[in-house]
Design a protein around this motif. Structure first.
Motif, PDB file in Angstrom:
ATOM      1  N   UNK A  94       0.768  -1.246   0.000  1.00  0.00           N
ATOM      2  CA  UNK A  94       0.000   0.000   0.000  1.00  0.00           C
ATOM      3  C   UNK A  94       0.801   1.300   0.000  1.00  0.00           C
ATOM      4  N   UNK A  95       2.117   1.255   0.112  1.00  0.00           N
ATOM      5  CA  UNK A  95       2.838   2.521   0.249  1.00  0.00           C
ATOM      6  C   UNK A  95       3.562   2.977  -1.010  1.00  0.00           C
ATOM      7  N   UNK A  96       3.882   2.075  -1.909  1.00  0.00           N
ATOM      8  CA  UNK A  96       4.630   2.446  -3.099  1.00  0.00           C
ATOM      9  C   UNK A  96       6.087   2.773  -2.821  1.00  0.00           C
ATOM     10  N   UNK A  97       6.565   2.460  -1.642  1.00  0.00           N
ATOM     11  CA  UNK A  97       7.944   2.768  -1.252  1.00  0.00           C
ATOM     12  C   UNK A  97       8.909   1.735  -1.825  1.00  0.00           C
ATOM     13  N   UNK A  98      10.153   2.130  -1.989  1.00  0.00           N
ATOM     14  CA  UNK A  98      11.196   1.192  -2.431  1.00  0.00           C
ATOM     15  C   UNK A  98      11.709   0.351  -1.273  1.00  0.00           C
ATOM     16  N   UNK A  99      11.713   0.945  -0.080  1.00  0.00           N
ATOM     17  CA  UNK A  99      12.198   0.242   1.111  1.00  0.00           C
ATOM     18  C   UNK A  99      11.297   0.566   2.292  1.00  0.00           C
ATOM     19  N   UNK A 100      11.445  -0.220   3.332  1.00  0.00           N
ATOM     20  CA  UNK A 100      10.798   0.059   4.609  1.00  0.00           C
ATOM     21  C   UNK A 100      11.789  -0.293   5.710  1.00  0.00           C
ATOM     22  N   UNK A 101      11.548   0.203   6.898  1.00  0.00           N
ATOM     23  CA  UNK A 101      12.424  -0.069   8.032  1.00  0.00           C
ATOM     24  C   UNK A 101      11.766  -1.004   9.029  1.00  0.00           C
ATOM     25  N   UNK A 102      12.590  -1.761   9.727  1.00  0.00           N
ATOM     26  CA  UNK A 102      12.119  -2.690  10.758  1.00  0.00           C
ATOM     27  C   UNK A 102      12.911  -2.445  12.025  1.00  0.00           C
ATOM     28  N   UNK A 103      12.204  -2.305  13.131  1.00  0.00           N
ATOM     29  CA  UNK A 103      12.838  -2.156  14.454  1.00  0.00           C
ATOM     30  C   UNK A 103      12.140  -3.083  15.434  1.00  0.00           C
ATOM     31  N   UNK A 104      12.906  -3.667  16.335  1.00  0.00           N
ATOM     32  CA  UNK A 104      12.360  -4.480  17.420  1.00  0.00           C
ATOM     33  C   UNK A 104      12.927  -3.900  18.704  1.00  0.00           C
ATOM     34  N   UNK A 135       8.424  12.604  10.793  1.00  0.00           N
ATOM     35  CA  UNK A 135       8.669  13.745   9.895  1.00  0.00           C
ATOM     36  C   UNK A 135       8.597  13.352   8.417  1.00  0.00           C
ATOM     37  N   UNK A 136       9.034  12.145   8.111  1.00  0.00           N
ATOM     38  CA  UNK A 136       8.961  11.628   6.735  1.00  0.00           C
ATOM     39  C   UNK A 136       8.368  10.231   6.751  1.00  0.00           C
ATOM     40  N   UNK A 137       7.074  10.143   6.827  1.00  0.00           N
ATOM     41  CA  UNK A 137       6.414   8.846   6.788  1.00  0.00           C
ATOM     42  C   UNK A 137       5.727   8.499   8.093  1.00  0.00           C
ATOM     43  N   UNK A 138       5.682   7.198   8.349  1.00  0.00           N
ATOM     44  CA  UNK A 138       5.000   6.717   9.553  1.00  0.00           C
ATOM     45  C   UNK A 138       5.648   5.447  10.063  1.00  0.00           C
ATOM     46  N   UNK A 139       5.325   5.120  11.302  1.00  0.00           N
ATOM     47  CA  UNK A 139       5.727   3.871  11.923  1.00  0.00           C
ATOM     48  C   UNK A 139       4.452   3.161  12.367  1.00  0.00           C
ATOM     49  N   UNK A 140       4.200   1.999  11.798  1.00  0.00           N
ATOM     50  CA  UNK A 140       3.082   1.168  12.235  1.00  0.00           C
ATOM     51  C   UNK A 140       3.672   0.105  13.150  1.00  0.00           C
ATOM     52  N   UNK A 141       3.104  -0.063  14.319  1.00  0.00           N
ATOM     53  CA  UNK A 141       3.733  -0.900  15.332  1.00  0.00           C
ATOM     54  C   UNK A 141       2.706  -1.754  16.059  1.00  0.00           C
ATOM     55  N   UNK A 163       7.680   3.286   7.069  1.00  0.00           N
ATOM     56  CA  UNK A 163       7.674   3.522   5.623  1.00  0.00           C
ATOM     57  C   UNK A 163       7.505   5.020   5.368  1.00  0.00           C
ATOM     58  N   UNK A 164       7.809   5.472   4.150  1.00  0.00           N
ATOM     59  CA  UNK A 164       7.783   6.905   3.860  1.00  0.00           C
ATOM     60  C   UNK A 164       6.388   7.477   3.583  1.00  0.00           C
ATOM     61  N   UNK A 165       5.364   6.649   3.544  1.00  0.00           N
ATOM     62  CA  UNK A 165       4.008   7.133   3.280  1.00  0.00           C
ATOM     63  C   UNK A 165       3.386   7.679   4.562  1.00  0.00           C
ATOM     64  N   UNK A 166       2.659   8.776   4.435  1.00  0.00           N
ATOM     65  CA  UNK A 166       1.943   9.308   5.595  1.00  0.00           C
ATOM     66  C   UNK A 166       0.466   8.900   5.567  1.00  0.00           C
ATOM     67  N   UNK A 167       0.094   8.064   4.600  1.00  0.00           N
ATOM     68  CA  UNK A 167      -1.274   7.551   4.545  1.00  0.00           C
ATOM     69  C   UNK A 167      -1.473   6.568   5.699  1.00  0.00           C
ATOM     70  N   UNK A 168      -2.527   6.777   6.457  1.00  0.00           N
ATOM     71  CA  UNK A 168      -2.777   5.939   7.629  1.00  0.00           C
ATOM     72  C   UNK A 168      -3.514   4.663   7.238  1.00  0.00           C
TER      73      UNK A 168
END
Length: 164
Positions: free
Chosen positions: A90-100, A150-156, A113-118
């Motif tokens: 759903x984001x169209x991003x090239x990459x995403x980040x993962x944190x634990x 600031x640039x995107x969102x974190x879904x957790x 991810x860099x999308x701000x769409x919720x």
């Protein structure tokens, strides 16, 4: 200088990770941490491709095993798959980040991810063939949410775990 005879074969180095047989899930997870990075030490960037969900699952499992929280593997594995699937689809991003992350009584898994769409939690009917991802997260996680960055969102999601 002694040479190798024509019938001699080069000796293969043992390529097992931590003594685990190549191809085993334990070997794959150790290799994933070694090759991709440790998401408990900082954000790990993954390609926004469906096969990255498997890498994310392996990374989360290895971190949980390192923290002696293997009893949470199945739930965390399913939930991270759902978050990664949403980021990829759903984001169209090239990459995403993962944190634990771990703090007293909780583990938190974040997909950035860099999308701000919720993302939207939609009602689910028994015949629906898609749209169950956030429903599963809502039902199985102890807490979940989305933080705008600031640039995107974190879904957790967070799971309650025994204190250290």
């Amino acid at each position: 200088m002694a040479g190798r005879g024509a019938s001699e074969q080069p000796q293969r180095m043992d390529t097992t990770a931590g003594g685990r047989p190549p191809g085993s899930i334990e070997h794959q997870t150790a290799t994933a941490l070694d090759l991709v990075g440790d998401p408990s030490a900082g954000e790990v960037r993954l390609s926004s491709r469906p096969e990255s969900a498997a890498t994310a699952r392996r990374l989360v499992i290895e971190v949980l095993r390192g923290w002696a929280l293997s009893q949470f593997e199945d739930k965390a594995e399913l939930l991270v798959s759902e978050l990664v699937g949403n980021a990829v689809r759903h984001t169209g991003a090239r990459t995403f980040g993962l944190c634990v992350l771990r703090r007293r009584g909780w583990i938190r898994v974040e997909v950035r991810d860099p999308s701000r769409a919720l993302p939207c939690l939609l009602p689910v009917c028994s015949l629906d063939i898609s749209g169950r991802g956030l429903y599963l997260v809502d039902r199985l996680a102890d807490r979940w949410g989305v933080d705008l960055l600031p640039r995107g969102k974190s879904t957790w999601f967070e799971l309650r775990v025994p204190d250290r």
